[in-house]
Structures are given as C-alpha cells and as structure tokens.
Scaffold this active site. Sequence first.
Site, short mmCIF file in Angstrom:
data_model
loop_
_atom_site.label_atom_id
_atom_site.label_comp_id
_atom_site.label_asym_id
_atom_site.label_seq_id
_atom_site.Cartn_x
_atom_site.Cartn_y
_atom_site.Cartn_z
N THR A 10 0.74 -1.53 0.32
CA THR A 10 -0.45 0.25 0.12
C THR A 10 0.63 1.42 -0.10
N GLN A 12 4.00 3.74 -0.96
CA GLN A 12 4.76 4.47 -2.71
C GLN A 12 5.47 3.36 -2.91
N LEU A 82 9.12 -4.76 1.47
CA LEU A 82 9.07 -3.64 1.25
C LEU A 82 8.52 -2.94 2.91
N ALA A 84 7.48 -1.42 6.55
CA ALA A 84 8.57 -0.64 7.19
C ALA A 84 7.55 0.48 8.19
N SER A 86 8.86 3.49 8.12
CA SER A 86 9.67 4.40 7.62
C SER A 86 9.98 5.72 7.89
N THR A 127 18.17 1.15 3.45
CA THR A 127 18.08 2.36 3.02
C THR A 127 19.77 2.69 3.09
N GLU A 129 19.73 5.44 4.80
CA GLU A 129 20.30 5.35 6.25
C GLU A 129 21.55 4.68 7.28
N TYR A 151 15.36 3.87 13.07
CA TYR A 151 15.38 3.46 12.27
C TYR A 151 15.90 3.22 11.31
N LYS A 155 17.01 -0.84 10.29
CA LYS A 155 18.04 -1.41 8.66
C LYS A 155 19.44 -2.17 8.63
N HIS A 181 14.41 8.78 -2.48
CA HIS A 181 13.14 8.19 -3.74
C HIS A 181 11.83 8.59 -4.10
N ARG A 186 4.69 9.57 -2.54
CA ARG A 186 5.05 9.66 -1.28
C ARG A 186 4.18 10.38 -0.16
P1 NAP Z 1 5.96 4.28 2.67
O1 NAP Z 1 5.36 5.23 1.60
O2 NAP Z 1 6.36 4.82 4.02
O3 NAP Z 1 5.36 2.14 3.10
C1 NAP Z 1 5.91 1.58 3.84
C2 NAP Z 1 3.90 0.74 3.90
O4 NAP Z 1 4.28 -0.27 5.47
C3 NAP Z 1 2.97 0.36 3.82
O5 NAP Z 1 2.72 -0.44 2.82
C4 NAP Z 1 2.72 0.35 5.44
O6 NAP Z 1 1.65 -0.57 5.71
C5 NAP Z 1 3.41 -1.10 5.75
N1 NAP Z 1 3.89 -1.10 7.05
C6 NAP Z 1 4.61 0.07 7.70
N2 NAP Z 1 4.34 -0.88 9.06
C7 NAP Z 1 3.90 -2.17 8.80
C8 NAP Z 1 3.58 -3.08 9.80
N3 NAP Z 1 3.87 -2.84 11.01
N4 NAP Z 1 3.73 -3.86 9.63
C9 NAP Z 1 3.14 -4.26 7.97
N5 NAP Z 1 2.85 -3.44 7.62
C10 NAP Z 1 3.51 -2.34 7.59
O7 NAP Z 1 7.28 3.54 2.64
P2 NAP Z 1 7.89 3.52 0.83
O8 NAP Z 1 8.61 5.30 0.87
O9 NAP Z 1 7.13 2.97 0.15
O10 NAP Z 1 9.09 2.43 1.60
C11 NAP Z 1 9.29 1.55 1.05
C12 NAP Z 1 10.35 0.79 1.61
O11 NAP Z 1 11.80 0.74 1.73
C13 NAP Z 1 10.18 0.96 3.05
O12 NAP Z 1 11.19 -0.39 4.21
C14 NAP Z 1 11.52 2.01 3.60
O13 NAP Z 1 12.10 1.88 4.72
C15 NAP Z 1 12.57 1.81 2.39
N6 NAP Z 1 13.48 2.59 2.15
C16 NAP Z 1 12.90 3.94 1.53
C17 NAP Z 1 12.96 5.05 0.84
C18 NAP Z 1 12.62 5.75 0.14
O14 NAP Z 1 13.08 7.41 -0.19
N7 NAP Z 1 10.93 5.94 0.04
C19 NAP Z 1 14.90 5.03 0.75
C20 NAP Z 1 15.56 4.14 1.17
C21 NAP Z 1 14.62 2.81 1.75
P3 NAP Z 1 0.15 1.16 5.89
O15 NAP Z 1 -0.22 1.05 4.94
O16 NAP Z 1 -1.08 -0.32 6.43
O17 NAP Z 1 0.81 2.15 6.80
O1 G4F Z 2 12.06 13.98 3.77
P1 G4F Z 2 12.62 13.19 5.06
O2 G4F Z 2 11.84 12.68 6.32
O3 G4F Z 2 13.57 12.35 5.09
P2 G4F Z 2 14.32 10.34 5.69
O4 G4F Z 2 15.12 11.87 7.17
O5 G4F Z 2 15.87 11.00 4.64
O6 G4F Z 2 14.46 9.66 5.03
C1 G4F Z 2 13.74 8.86 3.95
O7 G4F Z 2 14.71 8.73 3.51
C2 G4F Z 2 15.58 7.51 3.43
C3 G4F Z 2 16.69 6.67 2.46
O8 G4F Z 2 17.59 7.86 2.73
C4 G4F Z 2 14.36 5.58 4.14
F1 G4F Z 2 14.86 5.26 3.98
C5 G4F Z 2 13.13 6.74 4.74
O9 G4F Z 2 12.14 5.43 4.61
C6 G4F Z 2 13.11 7.87 4.41
O10 G4F Z 2 12.32 7.79 2.64
O11 G4F Z 2 14.33 14.15 5.82
C7 G4F Z 2 14.46 14.85 4.60
C8 G4F Z 2 15.75 15.40 5.18
C9 G4F Z 2 16.12 15.35 7.13
O12 G4F Z 2 17.15 16.00 6.97
C10 G4F Z 2 15.32 15.84 7.84
O13 G4F Z 2 16.48 16.57 8.99
O14 G4F Z 2 14.57 16.63 5.45
C11 G4F Z 2 15.00 16.95 7.04
N1 G4F Z 2 14.03 18.05 7.34
C12 G4F Z 2 14.17 19.36 7.56
N2 G4F Z 2 12.16 19.85 7.51
C13 G4F Z 2 12.78 17.92 7.45
C14 G4F Z 2 11.65 18.83 7.73
N3 G4F Z 2 12.71 16.17 6.79
C15 G4F Z 2 10.49 16.08 7.45
N4 G4F Z 2 10.07 14.83 7.29
N5 G4F Z 2 10.11 17.65 8.01
C16 G4F Z 2 10.44 18.68 7.84
O15 G4F Z 2 10.21 18.98 8.06
#
Ligand code: NAP
Ligand code: G4F
Length: 334
Positions: A10, A12, A82, A84, A86, A127, A129, A151, A155, A181, A186
């Site tokens: 469900t 992104q 996927l 988590a 997140s 990630t 992170e 977090y 990971k 990404h 998002r």
């Molecule tokens: P997201 O939009 O936050 O989606 C997270 C998904 O995990 C949702 O489907 C959510 O389901 C499910 N989920 C969360 N907690 C759960 C739980 N306790 N049990 C079952 N399902 C659960 O994240 P995303 O951006 O698509 O990222 C996908 C994965 O890649 C994550 O593991 C994230 O940590 C990792 N990642 C993301 C990025 C990024 O930049 N987007 C980068 C590196 C790694 P619900 O709809 O029920 O909440």
């Molecule tokens: O968009 P963010 O919350 O993403 P963050 O922390 O980089 O994490 C995302 O990317 C990771 C991959 O590197 C994933 F693993 C993770 O699941 C997630 O998808 O924050 C990005 C940056 C941070 O440095 C934060 O301190 O933006 C800065 N920021 C500044 N003001 C903010 C804000 N972040 C958020 N969320 N909200 C603010 O108001």
Amino acid sequence: MRAALITGITGQDGSLLAEFLLEQGYEVHGLVRRVALERPDLRMARLESIRERLVLHPGSLESYASVFSVFAKFHFDECYHLAAQSFVAESFADGFSTMNANVNGTHHVLAALKELQPACRFYFAGTSEMFGQVHQSPQNECTPFHPRSPYGISKVAGYYLTVNYREAYGMYCCNGILFNHEGPRRGFEFVTRKISTGVARIKLGLANEIRLGNLDARRDWGSAAEYVRAMHLMLRQEAPDDYVIATGETHTVREFCEVAFSELNLDYRDYVRVDQLLYRPAEVDLLVGDASKARKRFGWEARTTFKDLVTGMVHFDLALLSNKAEMRSMSVAL
Ligand code: NAP
Ligand code: G4F
C-alpha cells in the site's frame, strides 16, 4: 507466470512495484495489515487502478504465525519485503515499535521463507540511512554503516539478517541500499512532499507558510518509479548480491525549496519558517550514493533530473489541490 509477494504494497514503492510487476506479466500478491475503522478508498488509494488485479492477504508482520500462513498457502518466486515503519522522525518518537516492525518483521519473513519456500528470491528494502554519519563520499556497497536513528539501526539489523540467510542457508537474498526516492505518491510527512504540497497550497491561497526543520541537510533524491525497477533487476541476476541505488547528486533541503517555489514564481524566503522542534535529535547531514555497481551489473541508471523531480511533484500537487482531471495521468507519468 511468475508470482511475487510484496509486503508494504500500500506504500509508495509497493504500489509502484506492483504496477511494474503486473506489466511484466507477474501474478502479484500483497500482504496488508488489517486496521480498525478501515477506509479502503483511502488506505488503498495508491492501488486504485490495479486493485482488481491483485491478490491481497491480510496479515501481521509482527506475528510469525501470520506470515507463515501466507507462505504455507501460496507459492512465490519472488518476495519483496518493503513493509516498514519508514519515517525516521517517528522512529525517535517510538523506537520500540519501529524496531519491532522493522527487525522482527523482517526476521519473520525470512524464517518463514526458509521453512517453506527456500527457493523464493528475497529483496530487503535497505536504505542510505544505514550510512548515517558518513565515513566516505560518495557512499557505495563497501562504505561502513553508522546509523543515526532507531530507524537506521533497525535497517542495519534487517540488512545483516538478509546477509545471514544468504550465507547460512544459501538462499537468494538481496539488499537494495536505496537512497531517497520520491514522487507524487510520497507520504505527506516526508520533506519533499511537505514542500511540494505546501508550495501548491500557498499558490492557491490555502496557506501562507511552511514550517520546516533543518534546511541544510543534503540528500540524494531520485524518482521512485525508476527505483522499483532496480529492485526487480536485483532479483533477476544469476547470484544474489547487495546494491546501492542512487543518482550520484546531492542537494540541500533549501535547494529543494528554492526550485519548488520558483517553479510557481514564488521566493521560498518569504514563506519558509524554520521550526527548531522539527530538528532531529541526531541528523544525517549528507547522503550521496555511488550506484556504479548496479550500472555495471544490470545497466540501471537514474534518469530523472533533480529539477524535473521537484517541479513534477509541485505540478502534481497543484493539480491535485485544484482538482484537475489530468492528475491521474500525471501520477502514472511520474
Ligand atoms: P511507505 O510509503 O511508508 O510504505 C510503507 C509500507 O509499509 C506501507 O504499505 C505500510 O502499510 C507498511 N507497513 C508499515 N508498518 C507496517 C507494519 N507494522 N506491518 C505491516 N505493514 C506495515 O514507504 P516507502 O517509501 O514505500 O518505502 C518502502 C520501503 O523502502 C520501506 O521499508 C522503507 O523503509 C524503504 N526505503 C524507502 C526509501 C525512500 O526514499 N522511499 C529509501 C530507502 C529505503 P500501511 O498502509 O498499512 O501503513
Ligand atoms: O524526507 P525526510 O523525512 O526523509 P529521510 O529522513 O531522509 O528518510 C527517507 O529516506 C530514507 C533514505 O535515505 C529512507 F530510508 C526513509 O524511509 C525515508 O524514506 O527528511 C529528509 C531531510 C532530513 O534531513 C530532515 O531533517 O529533511 C530534513 N527536514 C527538514 N525539515 C525535514 C523537515 N524532514 C521532514 N520530514 N519534515 C520537515 O519538516
């Protein structure tokens, strides 16, 4: 026909990956958690256009028995794990449930696969992170980890569980080390979407400021639609391995604001307010990835430019808030 299971379908990435795998001719299954007071129209919004073509299984990542029962009933060629908690900021607020979902959840999936379907190929959503306080730039597969949040720590544990199942049991397990990404799907709490929707609201007269934390943090931001393809490519190689997926460019949150506001002829300095409460207890200051291993092994490269990513998100949110009909086609294009 190959069958794939996506946990986190469900979200992104899960929704984009599901669309991509359907296009490739896969039978696509998803594990979804049941929540009380569920509004399927909202909760499944990202799956709207493909909902009828998916097989969804209710299940809880936090329960081994629940995960086990899905693998006991259906055969999968590939499993993309996927799901988590997140959101990094939330992991500081509630590190315990982040650990539980992200570490035990991953362990449950791997353990059930080993028991029932050891030939199923497994992808773990690692990630950037994990690099945290970076020891070298750009970061690649050999860069040491130094996570800066619960977090990130969860990971790193998931990463090593994945490596361990590969080494100990010979399973086909891969870690994707994906840098940030983004795109129109998002979540609204992440900084890119917070900015793109905030700019659109300001332009439409629905808001007059955006409150942000650290504007100087640097991230390597790419397009989510491109990144899910890399997940699939990783599982199609002859042998399992770990790969960094990134653009190789880094930009500050401030630069993201500049580009987003100027796209609508606004100056971010007139609207962005820095709120100390939005700073994190420990920050990841700089991320920039080196994805040359993925390019050499399977030809993956980021294509979307930073400017196109930012402006695409801004225009999507402007259309969304203006209720324009082209919103859906833009969602597919990005
Ligand atoms: P997201 O939009 O936050 O989606 C997270 C998904 O995990 C949702 O489907 C959510 O389901 C499910 N989920 C969360 N907690 C759960 C739980 N306790 N049990 C079952 N399902 C659960 O994240 P995303 O951006 O698509 O990222 C996908 C994965 O890649 C994550 O593991 C994230 O940590 C990792 N990642 C993301 C990025 C990024 O930049 N987007 C980068 C590196 C790694 P619900 O709809 O029920 O909440
Ligand atoms: O968009 P963010 O919350 O993403 P963050 O922390 O980089 O994490 C995302 O990317 C990771 C991959 O590197 C994933 F693993 C993770 O699941 C997630 O998808 O924050 C990005 C940056 C941070 O440095 C934060 O301190 O933006 C800065 N920021 C500044 N003001 C903010 C804000 N972040 C958020 N969320 N909200 C603010 O108001």
